[in-house]
Design an enzyme around this catalytic site. Structure first.
Site, PDB file in Angstrom:
ATOM      1  N   GLU A  53       0.839  -1.200   0.000  1.00 18.02           N
ATOM      2  CA  GLU A  53       0.000   0.000   0.000  1.00 18.02           C
ATOM      3  C   GLU A  53       0.871   1.246   0.000  1.00 18.02           C
ATOM      4  O   GLU A  53       2.041   1.177   0.356  1.00 18.02           O
ATOM      5  CB  GLU A  53      -0.822   0.101   1.307  1.00 18.02           C
ATOM      6  N   LYS A  85       2.340   4.601   1.621  1.00 16.43           N
ATOM      7  CA  LYS A  85       2.482   5.141   2.982  1.00 16.43           C
ATOM      8  C   LYS A  85       2.098   6.613   2.889  1.00 16.43           C
ATOM      9  O   LYS A  85       2.851   7.432   2.364  1.00 16.43           O
ATOM     10  CB  LYS A  85       3.901   4.972   3.513  1.00 16.43           C
ATOM     11  N   ASP A 119       1.358  10.396   3.854  1.00 18.39           N
ATOM     12  CA  ASP A 119       2.100  11.277   4.748  1.00 18.39           C
ATOM     13  C   ASP A 119       1.160  12.288   5.396  1.00 18.39           C
ATOM     14  O   ASP A 119       1.106  13.449   5.028  1.00 18.39           O
ATOM     15  CB  ASP A 119       3.192  11.992   3.945  1.00 18.39           C
ATOM     16  N   TYR A 165      -6.762   2.351   6.210  1.00 21.58           N
ATOM     17  CA  TYR A 165      -5.831   1.257   5.912  1.00 21.58           C
ATOM     18  C   TYR A 165      -5.857   0.116   6.919  1.00 21.58           C
ATOM     19  O   TYR A 165      -4.986  -0.746   6.891  1.00 21.58           O
ATOM     20  CB  TYR A 165      -4.405   1.787   5.761  1.00 21.58           C
ATOM     21  N   LYS A 225      10.746   3.233   2.673  1.00 16.41           N
ATOM     22  CA  LYS A 225      10.736   4.685   2.519  1.00 16.41           C
ATOM     23  C   LYS A 225      11.290   5.111   1.151  1.00 16.41           C
ATOM     24  O   LYS A 225      12.235   4.508   0.644  1.00 16.41           O
ATOM     25  CB  LYS A 225      11.576   5.329   3.626  1.00 16.41           C
ATOM     26  N   CYS A 255      27.244  46.200   5.933  1.00 16.93           N
ATOM     27  CA  CYS A 255      25.923  45.592   6.142  1.00 16.93           C
ATOM     28  C   CYS A 255      24.949  46.125   5.088  1.00 16.93           C
ATOM     29  O   CYS A 255      24.787  47.349   4.969  1.00 16.93           O
ATOM     30  CB  CYS A 255      25.426  45.912   7.544  1.00 16.93           C
ATOM     31  N   CYS A 259      22.192  48.487   6.928  1.00 14.80           N
ATOM     32  CA  CYS A 259      22.410  49.784   7.574  1.00 14.80           C
ATOM     33  C   CYS A 259      23.727  50.433   7.159  1.00 14.80           C
ATOM     34  O   CYS A 259      24.033  51.545   7.588  1.00 14.80           O
ATOM     35  CB  CYS A 259      22.350  49.634   9.091  1.00 14.80           C
ATOM     36  N   CYS A 269      27.127  42.150  11.361  1.00 14.66           N
ATOM     37  CA  CYS A 269      26.983  43.600  11.288  1.00 14.66           C
ATOM     38  C   CYS A 269      27.371  44.136  12.665  1.00 14.66           C
ATOM     39  O   CYS A 269      26.952  43.600  13.693  1.00 14.66           O
ATOM     40  CB  CYS A 269      25.526  43.962  10.972  1.00 14.66           C
ATOM     41  N   CYS A 314      21.166  48.068  14.264  1.00 14.02           N
ATOM     42  CA  CYS A 314      20.834  47.796  12.855  1.00 14.02           C
ATOM     43  C   CYS A 314      19.347  47.433  12.773  1.00 14.02           C
ATOM     44  O   CYS A 314      18.869  46.577  13.528  1.00 14.02           O
ATOM     45  CB  CYS A 314      21.691  46.639  12.346  1.00 14.02           C
TER      46      CYS A 314
HETATM   47  S1  IVH Z   1      -0.420   0.671   9.239  1.00 11.59           S
HETATM   48  C1  IVH Z   1       0.398  -1.841  11.368  1.00 11.59           C
HETATM   49  N1  IVH Z   1      -0.605   1.615   6.795  1.00 11.59           N
HETATM   50  O1  IVH Z   1       2.514   5.423   9.308  1.00 11.59           O
HETATM   51  C2  IVH Z   1       1.117  -0.635  11.687  1.00 11.59           C
HETATM   52  N2  IVH Z   1       0.223   3.068   8.483  1.00 11.59           N
HETATM   53  O2  IVH Z   1       4.693   4.510  11.264  1.00 11.59           O
HETATM   54  C3  IVH Z   1       0.238   0.541  11.845  1.00 11.59           C
HETATM   55  N3  IVH Z   1       0.780   5.314   7.684  1.00 11.59           N
HETATM   56  O3  IVH Z   1       0.980   5.939  12.422  1.00 11.59           O
HETATM   57  C4  IVH Z   1       0.068   1.455  10.742  1.00 11.59           C
HETATM   58  N4  IVH Z   1       0.215   4.987   5.583  1.00 11.59           N
HETATM   59  O4  IVH Z   1       0.227   7.349  10.428  1.00 11.59           O
HETATM   60  C5  IVH Z   1      -0.262   1.878   8.061  1.00 11.59           C
HETATM   61  N5  IVH Z   1      -0.835   2.308   4.589  1.00 11.59           N
HETATM   62  C6  IVH Z   1      -0.504   2.579   5.854  1.00 11.59           C
HETATM   63  C7  IVH Z   1      -0.010   3.829   6.244  1.00 11.59           C
HETATM   64  C8  IVH Z   1       0.348   4.038   7.577  1.00 11.59           C
HETATM   65  C9  IVH Z   1       0.682   5.867   6.468  1.00 11.59           C
HETATM   66  C10 IVH Z   1       1.326   5.999   8.874  1.00 11.59           C
HETATM   67  C11 IVH Z   1       0.402   6.001  10.076  1.00 11.59           C
HETATM   68  C12 IVH Z   1       1.171   5.336  11.174  1.00 11.59           C
HETATM   69  C13 IVH Z   1       2.577   5.462  10.700  1.00 11.59           C
HETATM   70  C14 IVH Z   1       3.347   4.280  11.242  1.00 11.59           C
END
Ligand code: IVH
Length: 688
Positions: A120, A122, A124, A237, A326, A420, A423, A436, A441
């Site tokens: 999935e 991640k 932000d 999620y 990441k 500067c 000034c 400065c 200033c």
């Molecule tokens: S699952 C099972 N799924 O990442 C572990 N978290 O570091 C619990 N996050 O606090 C989280 N996308 O804010 C999960 N597809 C995703 C996610 C996700 C973003 C964030 C969430 C969580 C942090 C964990």
């Protein structure tokens, strides 16, 4: 027109039918992304429902679609304990780390077979939990520390993609569980973020640093009407508790079920049959990262089988069956249009690159700091260069390098100015930094006012650098004490271009509010050299008032464990300057003279402890608490100021150093015994 003279049953039936109709359209629009009626028709249904509810308020329910913005501002957030802790994810930055994760899982499961993962995005943003009872949204909270979060139900209700009641998809059948906790990520899409920041800048507010901060700030508003104006969205999620007869076999099955119930699930979720495909998934997601319209910082892998997840288990705060892959920090290239010099409150000259605007992680970047003369020399950045910039971790963009192949001919090396630019006074070089030499200033004064108003100091909303400059240049303020007489010129202020009654009133209100800030913030706000936010807190509890601090001698200040000779001198210098004393007097006249509770003088008052080696009976933070509760301090390193070293097993260098400096040395057992005796007879010299 809606008739109101119908029977009670008819009326309830009509209201419920309207709500259902609205919810169904809402689901088509916000979740399925395929509207079934026009906006005007939708508004018309809402208006009909509003009018029925206005005439019959006894039938209003919190989950009615008219009630998304119904709640009054709150005083604070209540705590919510999560029934099942909200865990975090372990991170992997390289493919090798992902492969290791897969190996580890196979080892735990004692299998050679390939593992199927749910892959999935991640997202932000920030994690929330939504609680439904009998299909009705009853409570929502932030993740907090994983165990306890904040109750933000009213704010979550304003998010259109969060269903207030479940089961709007009439094309399938399903049971609605008695209890369901759904977890997801609240975020602000890129276009909404850009517009929000534009509006904030126009209104004199500081822009948010990135979409995540904007989402977090929006969800933590006490007034849901403000949250309702923010373009928040959610992807779900996972689940917490659920009362459900059927057992889910896989994570992807859970997501399908949530989708059926009406939750927004990412269309990017995939099932992959081995770790190699999972790594491929992450790569392709990273490639299309810019086209999605919202921020991702990686991919998440979850062992898909729920039975296997249970078998693999959890360590500390992360499940061992999940991993975040990441993405690389973003890097973009752009050109340097100019390099200008900004003069800060300390008088330091900072070269700043003006860039051709470029979008990095969804944020338009136009400036990047070059820190100081040393840095500009090292990187040899010249006006006209093509540079790479990154937003590592986010906020402040950094020039990470120049693309030398793209350097045009005849670009001149940048040289720091000798006078500067603000000034015209002489500039002095100390190490890599140019200063400065003029204490008056205007740039230094403006910087001092901005610092006083900043978040960590007196936190005056609406008084960012831009407004400070304007108010200073137009002679509304010449130092921070004059902020408090600004209210006498409110009319004049509101007549300024781009201000108006509302923003001037808002500013004056927030200046007034700052009068109640605690002493540590005021000390920090004064901008004394070497006195940062955490030292300010120590000084506040040590001296109790500005007066107390202002009369402290160098020796007395040096007694404070975190104060060295240089800082002590800088503090006494500050308080012997006539202008500063006059400023403090004016602040006092304006009603700003906060007092702090002085640190109670315990048995260990003024004594500094260091702990080293392995403690067998006490945890480090327990030991620290014991010392602090008795009025002592715990420090990390041995200096002349250390009074006691408590040495556990295998103590090394610190023990040697303490012996050399003839510092009192105690074993852990001796320390515990002494604590039991309530630290009696402090003067006894132990273990010399
Ligand atoms: S699952 C099972 N799924 O990442 C572990 N978290 O570091 C619990 N996050 O606090 C989280 N996308 O804010 C999960 N597809 C995703 C996610 C996700 C973003 C964030 C969430 C969580 C942090 C964990």
């Amino acid at each position: 027109m809606i008739k109101t003279d119908m029977t009670k049953e008819n009326l309830i039936g009509k209201i419920e039918k309207l709500r259902e109709e609205i919810n169904t359209h809402n689901h088509s629009y916000y979740i399925l992304d395929s509207p079934t009626i026009s906006d005007a028709e939708y508004d018309c249904l809402i208006r009909d429902l509003e009018s029925l509810e206005a005439n019959n308020p006894e039938y209003i329910t919190p989950n009615s679609p008219t009630q998304r913005v119904g709640a009054a501002p709150a005083k604070g957030f209540k705590e919510v304990e999560h029934t099942i802790p909200m865990l975090s994810l372990a991170n992997a930055f390289t493919d090798d780390e992902a492969m290791d994760f897969d190996k580890r899982i196979k080892k735990i499961l004692a299998t050679e077979e390939k593992i199927t993962y749910a892959a999935e995005p991640k997202f932000d943003g920030l994690a929330v939990e939504l609680v439904y009872e009998d299909g009705i949204f009853i409570k929502g909270s932030t993740r907090g520390n994983g165990f306890v979060g904040e109750d933000v139900t009213h704010n979550l209700r304003t998010i259109r993609s969060i269903p207030l009641s479940l089961g709007q998809d009439k094309t399938t059948s399903f049971d609605i569980p008695k209890l369901l906790e759904v977890r997801g990520e609240v975020f602000i899409p890129d276009n909404g973020f850009i517009k929000l920041n534009k509006d904030r800048i126009a209104g004199g507010d500081e822009p948010f640093a990135n979409p995540r901060n904007a989402a977090a700030g929006s969800l933590r508003q006490l007034d849901p009407r403000i949250t309702a104006k923010r373009p928040l969205d959610i992807f779900c999620y996972g689940i917490g508790s659920i009362s459900h007869d059927e057992k889910f076999e896989t994570h992807t099955e859970i997501l399908k079920y949530l989708k059926k119930l009406g939750f927004k699930i990412s269309p990017e979720v995939r099932e992959v049959s081995n770790i190699e495909s999972a790594i491929e998934y992450k790569k392709s997601l990273e490639e299309k990262r810019d086209t999605l319209g919202y921020e991702l910082d990686g991919a998440v892998l979850k062992v898909n089988s729920i039975d296997l997840q249970d078998e693999i288990g959890v360590i500390s705060k992360s499940p061992r069956w999940a991993l975040a892959l990441k993405f690389k920090a973003r890097s973009e290239s752009t050109t340097v249009l100019d390099i200008f010099i900004s003069v800060g409150r300390t008088g330091a000259l900072t070269p700043v690159a003006l860039l051709t605007p470029v979008k990095v992680s969804g944020v338009m970047i136009e400036h990047a700091t070059l820190h100081n003369a040393g840095e500009i020399e090292r990187k040899d950045v010249r006006i006209g260069d093509t540079v790479t910039i990154e937003r590592a971790g986010d906020v402040i963009p950094k020039i990470t390098g120049i693309i030398i192949e793209r350097r045009g001919k005849d670009l001149e090396k940048f040289v720091m100015p000798l006078i500067c630019p603000e000034c015209g006074s002489k500039v002095e070089q100390k190490g890599a930094i140019y200063f400065c030499t003029n204490v008056n200033c205007p740039a230094r004064i403006r910087g001092g006012i901005s610092h006083y108003a900043s978040k960590g100091a007196m936190d005056i909303e609406g008084l960012g650098e831009k407004n400070v400059s304007e108010l200073f240049e137009k002679e509304f303020i010449k130092d921070v004490s004059e902020l408090y007489i600004l209210k006498e010129r409110e009319e004049e202020l509101s007549a300024l271009d781009g201000w108006g009654e509302l923003s001037s009133k808002k500013l004056i209100d927030s200046i007034e509010k700052s009068k109640t800030q605690p002493l540590n913030r005021l000390i920090f706000g004064l901008g004394i050299k070497g006195v940062g936010a955490s030292l300010s807190t120590i000084l506040a509890s040590e001296f109790g008032s500005i007066k107390g601090l202002s009369i402290a001698s160098i020796e007395r200040l040096e007694d404070v464990p975190d104060v060295g000779t240089e800082t002590a001198k800088s503090i006494t210098d500050f308080f012997s300057n006539a202008d500063n004393l006059c400023l403090l007097e004016n602040l006092k006249d304006a009603g700003i003279d906060p007092k702090a509770i002085k640190r109670p003088k315990g048995k260990l008052a003024g004594k500094v402890f260091v702990f080293t080696g392995t403690l067998k009976n006490l945890k480090r933070d327990q030991a620290k608490k014991i010392v602090e509760e008795a009025g002592g301090k715990v420090s990390g390193s041995i200096t002349k100021k250390t009074d006691f070293l408590v040495a556990g097993e295998e103590a090394g260098n610190k023990l040697e150093k303490a012996k050399k400096l003839k510092i009192n040395i105690l074993s852990e057992e001796e320390f515990i015994k002494w604590h039991r005796e309530d630290f009696k007879d402090l003067e006894v010299t132990k273990n010399q």
